[in-house]
Design an enzyme around this catalytic site. Structure first.
Site, PDB file in Angstrom:
ATOM      1  N   ARG A  35      -6.381 -21.589 -10.197  1.00  0.00           N
ATOM      2  CA  ARG A  35      -5.626 -21.954 -11.404  1.00  0.00           C
ATOM      3  C   ARG A  35      -6.341 -23.028 -12.226  1.00  0.00           C
ATOM      4  O   ARG A  35      -6.271 -23.012 -13.454  1.00  0.00           O
ATOM      5  CB  ARG A  35      -4.233 -22.441 -11.015  1.00  0.00           C
ATOM      6  CG  ARG A  35      -3.377 -21.287 -10.583  1.00  0.00           C
ATOM      7  CD  ARG A  35      -2.001 -21.735 -10.209  1.00  0.00           C
ATOM      8  NE  ARG A  35      -1.155 -20.584 -10.021  1.00  0.00           N
ATOM      9  CZ  ARG A  35       0.002 -20.623  -9.398  1.00  0.00           C
ATOM     10  NH1 ARG A  35       0.459 -21.739  -8.915  1.00  0.00           N
ATOM     11  NH2 ARG A  35       0.717 -19.525  -9.264  1.00  0.00           N
ATOM     12  N   LYS A 219      11.716  -4.805  -1.861  1.00  0.00           N
ATOM     13  CA  LYS A 219      13.069  -4.415  -2.249  1.00  0.00           C
ATOM     14  C   LYS A 219      13.138  -3.758  -3.611  1.00  0.00           C
ATOM     15  O   LYS A 219      12.525  -4.228  -4.564  1.00  0.00           O
ATOM     16  CB  LYS A 219      13.963  -5.648  -2.256  1.00  0.00           C
ATOM     17  CG  LYS A 219      14.204  -6.173  -0.861  1.00  0.00           C
ATOM     18  CD  LYS A 219      15.139  -7.326  -0.894  1.00  0.00           C
ATOM     19  CE  LYS A 219      15.570  -7.703   0.502  1.00  0.00           C
ATOM     20  NZ  LYS A 219      16.373  -8.911   0.499  1.00  0.00           N
ATOM     21  N   GLY A 379       2.769 -11.697  -7.689  1.00  0.00           N
ATOM     22  CA  GLY A 379       2.182 -12.479  -6.610  1.00  0.00           C
ATOM     23  C   GLY A 379       1.510 -11.681  -5.507  1.00  0.00           C
ATOM     24  O   GLY A 379       0.336 -11.896  -5.213  1.00  0.00           O
TER      25      GLY A 379
HETATM   26  P1  AMP Z   1       7.909  -8.181  -3.243  1.00  0.00           P
HETATM   27  O1  AMP Z   1       7.972  -9.675  -3.183  1.00  0.00           O
HETATM   28  O2  AMP Z   1       9.240  -7.510  -3.423  1.00  0.00           O
HETATM   29  O3  AMP Z   1       6.863  -7.664  -4.188  1.00  0.00           O
HETATM   30  O4  AMP Z   1       7.486  -7.719  -1.776  1.00  0.00           O
HETATM   31  C1  AMP Z   1       6.275  -8.038  -1.183  1.00  0.00           C
HETATM   32  C2  AMP Z   1       6.416  -7.877   0.302  1.00  0.00           C
HETATM   33  O5  AMP Z   1       6.794  -6.555   0.598  1.00  0.00           O
HETATM   34  C3  AMP Z   1       5.147  -8.131   1.082  1.00  0.00           C
HETATM   35  O6  AMP Z   1       5.288  -9.332   1.778  1.00  0.00           O
HETATM   36  C4  AMP Z   1       5.047  -6.941   2.034  1.00  0.00           C
HETATM   37  O7  AMP Z   1       4.800  -7.321   3.357  1.00  0.00           O
HETATM   38  C5  AMP Z   1       6.421  -6.323   1.923  1.00  0.00           C
HETATM   39  N1  AMP Z   1       6.427  -4.881   2.222  1.00  0.00           N
HETATM   40  C6  AMP Z   1       5.638  -3.928   1.725  1.00  0.00           C
HETATM   41  N2  AMP Z   1       5.905  -2.744   2.289  1.00  0.00           N
HETATM   42  C7  AMP Z   1       6.897  -2.934   3.167  1.00  0.00           C
HETATM   43  C8  AMP Z   1       7.605  -2.087   4.071  1.00  0.00           C
HETATM   44  N3  AMP Z   1       7.321  -0.795   4.150  1.00  0.00           N
HETATM   45  N4  AMP Z   1       8.567  -2.635   4.819  1.00  0.00           N
HETATM   46  C9  AMP Z   1       8.836  -3.943   4.739  1.00  0.00           C
HETATM   47  N5  AMP Z   1       8.210  -4.795   3.921  1.00  0.00           N
HETATM   48  C10 AMP Z   1       7.253  -4.299   3.139  1.00  0.00           C
END
Ligand code: AMP
Length: 421
Positions: A35, A219, A379
């Site tokens: 950054r 999610k 992120g």
């Molecule tokens: P987000 O902050 O919603 O973009 O989610 C990112 C996180 O999703 C990362 O830490 C990944 O480890 C998690 N992730 C990706 N695929 C899966 C999955 N199939 N099951 C559980 N967590 C997941």
């Protein structure tokens, strides 16, 4: 609106909002200087034009003056990157800051102490949870008045204002938005802000087609608004990661213990995609394990199996997109002219489940070298592309997580609006 390229900085003191919210280790050393490094072009431009800089930023989430979050810790890194001495003001609005600002000469760099040592920066009163609603309202009112004074004190240090902190542009804070009103004819974006806005506008407003978005992450509930907005923009939508299982279930699949949210919502999205002629690509195969609790503790030493995503064993969880899925997605990506990627397609932090995300990253790199424009943002996809050392092989890597998503969702970011208005 002023532009950093044409503004005359000669003899002017520029108060610049940077995002120097960098990670520190237990010895208070900067462990990732990305950054600060990214801010160097803006700094050089102001100096080359004959100006001086008063730098303001936050670091962490302090609830008052906290040694751990003092910006003095970043001075050695900052001095190394800009190649000169940094003058430190140990209170961002104190007497010393005023005196320093009066003495500034062209080429001087003054760093103000952490803005968030003051509640005025965020405008959120720091009252006890146990306070009554009346007390909370009174504290809010009082802080609003103090915030005006805080903004005026910061603005009083300088002759012009530059906002180069995209990561906090979705916040209406004193330094990111309110202060702009004190410089009606002397406010502008820095190069990071310009670059971010240009990259996102290019993708969201004038994409070369076909336009493919890859959305992953854990999610679906946190990505609903962006999915809906993308349905009006893209030709293809690849849905991977944790969120894909809700869609598979909506289509009648058996997903074992994989994460699942609102199935009806997923059905609605699928219907809307069909009506809007957007092709949805879900995973066909998935890397599963029954020892998922170990994986979430960071242990990749577990037994895995590849399963048909519509037929995951009852005791297993899907944690990464399988090879057939990423091979099919690669074909779509290689035919695309614009690519937007947000969110990993597996638990990439654990190497055993990083393969799908790595394959996607490689496919985006291949598509980019074949002439596609690729924007990676949010992120975790940024962390993934950095982990694979491929960040310099895509068109643009955005530094803003929440700000990027909100801007793509079509929300007017306070930090952007304050400069444009
Ligand atoms: P987000 O902050 O919603 O973009 O989610 C990112 C996180 O999703 C990362 O830490 C990944 O480890 C998690 N992730 C990706 N695929 C899966 C999955 N199939 N099951 C559980 N967590 C997941």
């Amino acid at each position: 609106m002023q532009s950093i390229d044409s503004y005359n900085f000669k003899g002017k003191r520029a108060i610049v909002r940077f995002d120097f919210n960098v990670p520190l280790n237990e010895k208070f050393e900067v462990t990732d200087d990305t950054r600060i490094r990214a801010a160097v072009p803006t700094i050089k431009k102001i100096f080359a034009g004959g100006g001086s800089i008063i730098a303001m930023t936050h670091l962490g989430r302090p609830k008052g003056v906290t040694e751990k979050y003092s910006l003095k810790h970043i001075i050695p890194t900052l001095e190394k990157l800009i190649g000169q001495k940094v003058i430190f003001a140990p209170d961002c609005v104190g007497e010393e800051a005023v005196e320093l600002s009066k003495k500034m000469k062209p080429g001087d760099f003054v760093l103000l102490e952490n803005l968030r040592f003051y509640a005025e920066e965020e405008g959120k009163p720091r009252v006890d949870e146990s306070a009554t609603q009346e007390e909370k309202d009174a504290a809010k009112k009082e802080l609003k008045i103090k915030q005006k004074d805080f903004v005026n004190k910061l603005a009083g240090l300088a002759d012009c204002y530059v906002n180069d902190a995209f990561g906090t542009a979705h916040r209406a804070h004193a330094s990111t938005a309110l202060i702009a009103a004190n410089f009606p004819d002397d406010k502008m974006f820095g190069y990071i802000m310009n670059g971010e806005l240009k990259a996102i506008d290019k993708v969201m407003d004038l994409p070369e087609r076909p336009f493919t978005a890859i959305l992953g992450g854990s999610k679906v509930s946190t990505k609903i608004t962006i999915i809906k907005r993308l349905l009006d923009k893209v030709d293809n939508l690849i849905l991977g990661g944790g969120m894909s299982f809700t869609f598979i279930k909506a289509l009648g699949g058996k997903i074992g213990l994989s994460i699942c949210e609102d199935v009806e919502l997923a059905k609605d999205i699928l219907k809307e995609a069909e009506a809007k002629n957007v092709k949805i690509y879900l995973p066909s195969d998935v890397v599963t394990t029954t020892q998922f609790e170990e994986v979430f503790k960071g242990n990749g030493n577990v037994e895995t199996k590849i399963a048909d995503i519509r037929n995951i064993p009852d005791d297993a969880q899907g944690l990464d997109a399988g090879p057939a899925s990423t091979e099919a997605w690669k074909k779509v990506l290689l035919q695309s002219k614009t690519i937007l990627w947000n969110g990993p397609v597996g638990v990439f932090e654990v190497d055993t489940f990083a393969g799908g995300t790595l394959n996607i990253a490689k496919a985006v790199v291949d598509a980019t070298s074949g002439g596609a424009y690729s924007l990676i943002g949010g992120g975790d996809s940024v962390a993934a592309i950095n982990k694979f050392n491929l960040a310099d092989k895509v068109s643009y890597v955005s530094t803003g997580g929440g700000a990027l998503l909100e801007y793509m969702e079509g929300i007017d970011l306070p930090g952007v609006k304050a400069i444009k208005d």
